[in-house]
Design a protein around this motif. Structure first.
Motif, PDB file in Angstrom:
ATOM      1  N   LEU A 151       0.868  -1.172   0.000  1.00 46.31           N
ATOM      2  CA  LEU A 151       0.000   0.000   0.000  1.00 46.31           C
ATOM      3  C   LEU A 151       0.907   1.225   0.000  1.00 46.31           C
ATOM      4  O   LEU A 151       1.730   1.410   0.897  1.00 46.31           O
ATOM      5  N   ASN A 152       0.779   2.039  -1.029  1.00 47.51           N
ATOM      6  CA  ASN A 152       1.606   3.224  -1.200  1.00 47.51           C
ATOM      7  C   ASN A 152       0.753   4.473  -1.005  1.00 47.51           C
ATOM      8  O   ASN A 152      -0.348   4.563  -1.514  1.00 47.51           O
ATOM      9  N   SER A 210      -0.915 -10.407   0.792  1.00 45.54           N
ATOM     10  CA  SER A 210      -1.017 -11.509  -0.168  1.00 45.54           C
ATOM     11  C   SER A 210      -2.370 -11.513  -0.870  1.00 45.54           C
ATOM     12  O   SER A 210      -2.514 -12.090  -1.937  1.00 45.54           O
ATOM     13  N   ASP A 211      -3.350 -10.843  -0.285  1.00 46.72           N
ATOM     14  CA  ASP A 211      -4.703 -10.808  -0.840  1.00 46.72           C
ATOM     15  C   ASP A 211      -4.979  -9.418  -1.415  1.00 46.72           C
ATOM     16  O   ASP A 211      -4.992  -8.429  -0.684  1.00 46.72           O
ATOM     17  N   ARG A 212      -5.217  -9.364  -2.714  1.00 43.52           N
ATOM     18  CA  ARG A 212      -5.409  -8.080  -3.392  1.00 43.52           C
ATOM     19  C   ARG A 212      -6.649  -7.347  -2.884  1.00 43.52           C
ATOM     20  O   ARG A 212      -6.633  -6.123  -2.725  1.00 43.52           O
ATOM     21  N   ASP A 213      -7.738  -8.060  -2.619  1.00 42.83           N
ATOM     22  CA  ASP A 213      -8.970  -7.416  -2.172  1.00 42.83           C
ATOM     23  C   ASP A 213      -8.795  -6.744  -0.812  1.00 42.83           C
ATOM     24  O   ASP A 213      -9.261  -5.625  -0.596  1.00 42.83           O
ATOM     25  N   ILE A 214      -8.115  -7.415   0.091  1.00 41.41           N
ATOM     26  CA  ILE A 214      -7.866  -6.820   1.416  1.00 41.41           C
ATOM     27  C   ILE A 214      -6.948  -5.613   1.276  1.00 41.41           C
ATOM     28  O   ILE A 214      -7.173  -4.565   1.893  1.00 41.41           O
ATOM     29  N   ALA A 215      -5.907  -5.741   0.464  1.00 40.74           N
ATOM     30  CA  ALA A 215      -5.005  -4.615   0.235  1.00 40.74           C
ATOM     31  C   ALA A 215      -5.764  -3.426  -0.342  1.00 40.74           C
ATOM     32  O   ALA A 215      -5.536  -2.280   0.055  1.00 40.74           O
ATOM     33  N   GLN A 216      -6.692  -3.698  -1.252  1.00 40.21           N
ATOM     34  CA  GLN A 216      -7.474  -2.620  -1.860  1.00 40.21           C
ATOM     35  C   GLN A 216      -8.377  -1.939  -0.832  1.00 40.21           C
ATOM     36  O   GLN A 216      -8.559  -0.726  -0.866  1.00 40.21           O
ATOM     37  N   GLN A 217      -8.933  -2.710   0.095  1.00 42.86           N
ATOM     38  CA  GLN A 217      -9.752  -2.119   1.162  1.00 42.86           C
ATOM     39  C   GLN A 217      -8.927  -1.142   1.997  1.00 42.86           C
ATOM     40  O   GLN A 217      -9.383  -0.046   2.322  1.00 42.86           O
ATOM     41  N   PHE A 218      -7.706  -1.547   2.345  1.00 44.89           N
ATOM     42  CA  PHE A 218      -6.820  -0.651   3.095  1.00 44.89           C
ATOM     43  C   PHE A 218      -6.481   0.581   2.265  1.00 44.89           C
ATOM     44  O   PHE A 218      -6.471   1.697   2.775  1.00 44.89           O
ATOM     45  N   ALA A 219      -6.193   0.392   0.989  1.00 43.80           N
ATOM     46  CA  ALA A 219      -5.865   1.522   0.114  1.00 43.80           C
ATOM     47  C   ALA A 219      -7.034   2.494   0.038  1.00 43.80           C
ATOM     48  O   ALA A 219      -6.838   3.712   0.101  1.00 43.80           O
ATOM     49  N   ASP A 220      -8.243   1.974  -0.064  1.00 44.17           N
ATOM     50  CA  ASP A 220      -9.422   2.837  -0.120  1.00 44.17           C
ATOM     51  C   ASP A 220      -9.592   3.614   1.179  1.00 44.17           C
ATOM     52  O   ASP A 220      -9.925   4.799   1.170  1.00 44.17           O
ATOM     53  N   GLU A 221      -9.347   2.952   2.311  1.00 44.76           N
ATOM     54  CA  GLU A 221      -9.499   3.606   3.612  1.00 44.76           C
ATOM     55  C   GLU A 221      -8.450   4.691   3.830  1.00 44.76           C
ATOM     56  O   GLU A 221      -8.742   5.743   4.392  1.00 44.76           O
ATOM     57  N   CYS A 222      -7.228   4.455   3.350  1.00 46.00           N
ATOM     58  CA  CYS A 222      -6.129   5.405   3.566  1.00 46.00           C
ATOM     59  C   CYS A 222      -5.975   6.406   2.431  1.00 46.00           C
ATOM     60  O   CYS A 222      -5.215   7.363   2.560  1.00 46.00           O
TER      61      CYS A 222
END
Length: 90
Positions: free
Chosen positions: A11-12, A47-59
């Motif tokens: 997450l960048n 490792s999970d793209r969907d979870i990473a995307q949720q964090f990216a959306d939140e941040c």
């Protein structure tokens, strides 16, 4: 050594990379804090793209996709683990 292709994600947020977060309950309110680092050496490897995307959306950040081996993913996780362990000791 596993030479198969393995995808993982960072997450960048600008020049910073997500390194972890904690939830706390202060005076009856839930608070979340996020830890960021200057480079991806100690970034948390999702490792999970969907979870990473949720964090990216939140941040409000972006995903950086990494193509590597499973061993490289594990090595990243170990570097991250040592880093976050030190941060939490403070």
């Amino acid at each position: 050594m596993d030479k198969n292709t393995y995808w993982y994600y960072f997450l960048n947020l600008g020049k910073m990379y997500y390194a972890g977060g904690t939830d706390t309950n202060y005076q009856g309110e839930r608070h979340t804090t996020f830890e960021f680092v200057n480079g991806n050496s100690f970034a948390y490897p999702f490792s999970d793209r969907d979870i990473a995307q949720q964090f990216a959306d939140e941040c409000g950040g972006n995903l950086v996709t990494v193509k590597g081996t499973f061993d490289e993913f594990v090595a990243q996780g170990k570097r991250w683990g040592k880093y976050i362990e030190e941060v939490r000791k403070k």
